[in-house]
Write an enzyme that holds these catalytic residues in place. Sequence first.
Site, PDB file in Angstrom:
ATOM      1  N   SER A 145       0.866  -1.175   0.000  1.00  0.00           N
ATOM      2  CA  SER A 145       0.000   0.000   0.000  1.00  0.00           C
ATOM      3  C   SER A 145       0.899   1.220   0.000  1.00  0.00           C
ATOM      4  O   SER A 145       2.074   1.145   0.356  1.00  0.00           O
ATOM      5  CB  SER A 145      -0.884   0.015   1.258  1.00  0.00           C
ATOM      6  OG  SER A 145      -1.564   1.254   1.395  1.00  0.00           O
ATOM      7  N   TYR A 158      -2.915  -0.511  10.421  1.00  0.00           N
ATOM      8  CA  TYR A 158      -2.781  -0.724   8.979  1.00  0.00           C
ATOM      9  C   TYR A 158      -1.370  -0.359   8.516  1.00  0.00           C
ATOM     10  O   TYR A 158      -0.715  -1.129   7.792  1.00  0.00           O
ATOM     11  CB  TYR A 158      -3.821   0.114   8.244  1.00  0.00           C
ATOM     12  CG  TYR A 158      -3.896  -0.141   6.759  1.00  0.00           C
ATOM     13  CD1 TYR A 158      -4.493  -1.297   6.266  1.00  0.00           C
ATOM     14  CD2 TYR A 158      -3.385   0.776   5.840  1.00  0.00           C
ATOM     15  CE1 TYR A 158      -4.571  -1.536   4.897  1.00  0.00           C
ATOM     16  CE2 TYR A 158      -3.458   0.543   4.482  1.00  0.00           C
ATOM     17  CZ  TYR A 158      -4.055  -0.611   4.013  1.00  0.00           C
ATOM     18  OH  TYR A 158      -4.132  -0.838   2.667  1.00  0.00           O
TER      19      TYR A 158
END
Length: 253
Positions: A145, A158
């Site tokens: 990501s 995250y």
Amino acid sequence: MTDTETSKTAVVTGAGSGIGRAVAVELLRAGWSVALAGRRPEPLEETAALAPGAASLTVRTDVARPEDVAALFAATAARFGRVDLLFNNAGTFGPGGVPVEDLSYEAWRHVVDTNLNGAFLCAQAAYRQMKEQDPQGGRIINNGSISAHTPRPHSAPYTATKHALTGLTKALSLDGRPYRIAVGQIDIGNAATEMTARMEAGALQADGRTVPEPVMDVADVARTVRHMAELPLEANVQFATVLATAMPYVGRG
């Protein structure tokens, strides 16, 4: 073309929606055999229906459960004979917008179990299969990501797991060399999916403002993954970053 005649077989986790669905359909339409993994059978069947006539297998899988992951790879090998690609995609944002001091341990653990432990379990199972199959080898592509590079506000679980995934990618890439196992990572920013729908409405910025952000077509991500996947094993995209061109990431925004 029968399943056994199909040249390449992929396992795609999180295949019931978003990036996983887009990548699975891209591979199926390109002639790959694809095992579609996810926690809910119905969305997996919907993904398979987007490529009618293609060689797909749906397997209900919670990647955080070792027994589920073992069953996924056993079913894939039984149906298609081998595993040439794992797209390690299953993941969760966790509770959005929760300050770190208010974050529950259960929420932290859920994100770690899915994003990091699940990625490890799938990579380990793929590695074992690729090492032992004939011809030997294969490819693992981890879905990182933009958060593997820099965080958003209130995203500790995250961001931590995505940074850890980069380390896992590097370690697996090194350890896979003797066995023709190529490992790379794609870091994605603002692909238009269900998970990123809130970005277009407004996302919290580092300066405290909430502003809409540009998104890109998830099909562009899928084509990039397919390019990485179809390279010969002598070549590897170690890291690729694909993002909406004008999203606030490069420089100061």
